[in-house]
Design an enzyme around this catalytic site. Sequence first.
Site, PDB file in Angstrom:
ATOM      1  N   SER A 127       0.923  -1.372  -0.034  1.00  0.00           N
ATOM      2  CA  SER A 127       0.089  -0.012   0.013  1.00  0.00           C
ATOM      3  C   SER A 127       0.847   1.309  -0.016  1.00  0.00           C
ATOM      4  O   SER A 127       0.200   2.238  -0.082  1.00  0.00           O
ATOM      5  CB  SER A 127      -0.828   0.047   1.283  1.00  0.00           C
ATOM      6  OG  SER A 127      -0.170  -0.024   2.364  1.00  0.00           O
ATOM      7  N   HIS A 135      -2.854  -2.995  -5.395  1.00  0.00           N
ATOM      8  CA  HIS A 135      -3.073  -2.929  -4.220  1.00  0.00           C
ATOM      9  C   HIS A 135      -4.610  -2.958  -3.948  1.00  0.00           C
ATOM     10  O   HIS A 135      -5.326  -2.159  -4.404  1.00  0.00           O
ATOM     11  CB  HIS A 135      -2.626  -1.427  -3.752  1.00  0.00           C
ATOM     12  CG  HIS A 135      -3.144  -1.039  -2.345  1.00  0.00           C
ATOM     13  ND1 HIS A 135      -3.504   0.077  -2.153  1.00  0.00           N
ATOM     14  CD2 HIS A 135      -3.385  -1.681  -1.147  1.00  0.00           C
ATOM     15  CE1 HIS A 135      -3.897   0.263  -0.800  1.00  0.00           C
ATOM     16  NE2 HIS A 135      -3.868  -0.739  -0.325  1.00  0.00           N
ATOM     17  N   GLU A 182      -6.204  -0.460  -6.695  1.00  0.00           N
ATOM     18  CA  GLU A 182      -5.117   0.446  -6.941  1.00  0.00           C
ATOM     19  C   GLU A 182      -4.005  -0.210  -7.686  1.00  0.00           C
ATOM     20  O   GLU A 182      -3.260  -0.850  -7.128  1.00  0.00           O
ATOM     21  CB  GLU A 182      -4.693   1.127  -5.639  1.00  0.00           C
ATOM     22  CG  GLU A 182      -3.781   2.432  -6.026  1.00  0.00           C
ATOM     23  CD  GLU A 182      -3.606   3.262  -4.616  1.00  0.00           C
ATOM     24  OE1 GLU A 182      -3.643   4.458  -4.665  1.00  0.00           O
ATOM     25  OE2 GLU A 182      -3.464   2.567  -3.744  1.00  0.00           O
ATOM     26  N   ASN A 207      -3.526   6.038   0.150  1.00  0.00           N
ATOM     27  CA  ASN A 207      -2.562   6.130   1.589  1.00  0.00           C
ATOM     28  C   ASN A 207      -1.989   7.419   1.557  1.00  0.00           C
ATOM     29  O   ASN A 207      -1.646   7.771   2.582  1.00  0.00           O
ATOM     30  CB  ASN A 207      -1.623   4.994   1.743  1.00  0.00           C
ATOM     31  CG  ASN A 207      -2.630   3.660   2.329  1.00  0.00           C
ATOM     32  OD1 ASN A 207      -3.567   3.773   3.001  1.00  0.00           O
ATOM     33  ND2 ASN A 207      -2.096   2.415   2.196  1.00  0.00           N
TER      34      ASN A 207
END
Length: 296
Positions: free
Chosen positions: A120, A141, A153, A191
Site C-alpha cells: 500500500s 493494491h 489501485e 494512502n
Amino acid sequence: MAEIKTLAVVGSGQMGSGIAQLGAVHGLDVWLVDTDPDALVRATKSISSSIQRFVSNAHLSQAAGSDALRRLKYTSNLEDLHSVDVVIEAIVESTEVKKKLFSELDKIAKASAILASNTSSISITRLASATSRPCQVIGMHFMNPPPIMKLVEIVRGADTSDETFSLTKALAERFGKIVICSQDYSGFIVNRILMPMINEAFFTLYTGVAMKEDIDAGMKLGTNHPMGPLELADFIGLDVCLSIMRVLHAGLGDNKYAPCPLLVQYVDAGRLGRKRGIGVYDYRKIPEPVKPTPRL
C-alpha cells in the site's frame, strides 16, 4: 494476450486470504502460501466461513461456493508456485522483506509469470530491482476486505510493460473491481491521502483537542465517513499505519508526514488495533461479574 488461469498469493493474513478467495470464486486455480502452517489453518477456516456467508446471503450459489473451495490449495513451499501465471505478494509492509521474497519468486516462477505486490506504500520500482524481470513486476493494491471492497489501485514501476499492466487490469476487472492507476510515488493515491488524515487524528488526540469518540464522531457525522479515522486505524492495524507513515516520511522527505508520537507509543506497547484486541479502543470482552449464589 495470455489468459490467466492460475494464481498464487503469498501471505495468508486477512488481505492474502481475501485475495485468494477472490481468485477462486472467479474461476482461477489458487495457491495460498504461508511459512506458518497455523496461519494456513486459520486462513482455511476464514475463507470457508466467508464463502459460506456469501452463499447464505444469496450472493453466491452453493455450487459456485463449493467449486471455489475446491480450487484453493495451501502450501508452505514456494517451489509449488513454479507454474502459476500470476503471484500476488501480501506479506508484511517491509521493503527488505518484500525484496527478499521477490528475489526468491523470480528464481522459482516461470519466465512469463507476473509478480505483483499488494503493498500500500512501497516503491514498485524498488521491489522490481530485486528481480531479473522488472517489466513483469507491478503493484496491485486491494482494499480491505478484498472480497467486498470495490477498488484496486494499480501501480506501474519504472519498467512495468504495457502487457503486464493490461493483464493485471483485466484480472482486477475479472474480480469485479474498479481500477484506479497511480504513479510509483510513496503511498500512491489512497494512502497518500488517508494516512496523513489518520496521523492528524492521532495528533488531535495526543494534544488533547478532543476525546477519541468525539474525533471519530466528527468525521463520521461531519464528513459522512463510514468509520472515524481512529476506528479505521484500529481496523487497518496501528503497526501498518505507522509503517506507511514512515514510508511516506522517508520517501517524500517532508516533516508533515512524521508519525505522531502517540501512534508510535501505541505500537511500541503492542496496542495494534482489533487484531490484538486493543488499539485506540479496547475490544476485549470484559467478563461479567459472577453473581453470588443465593443461600436459603
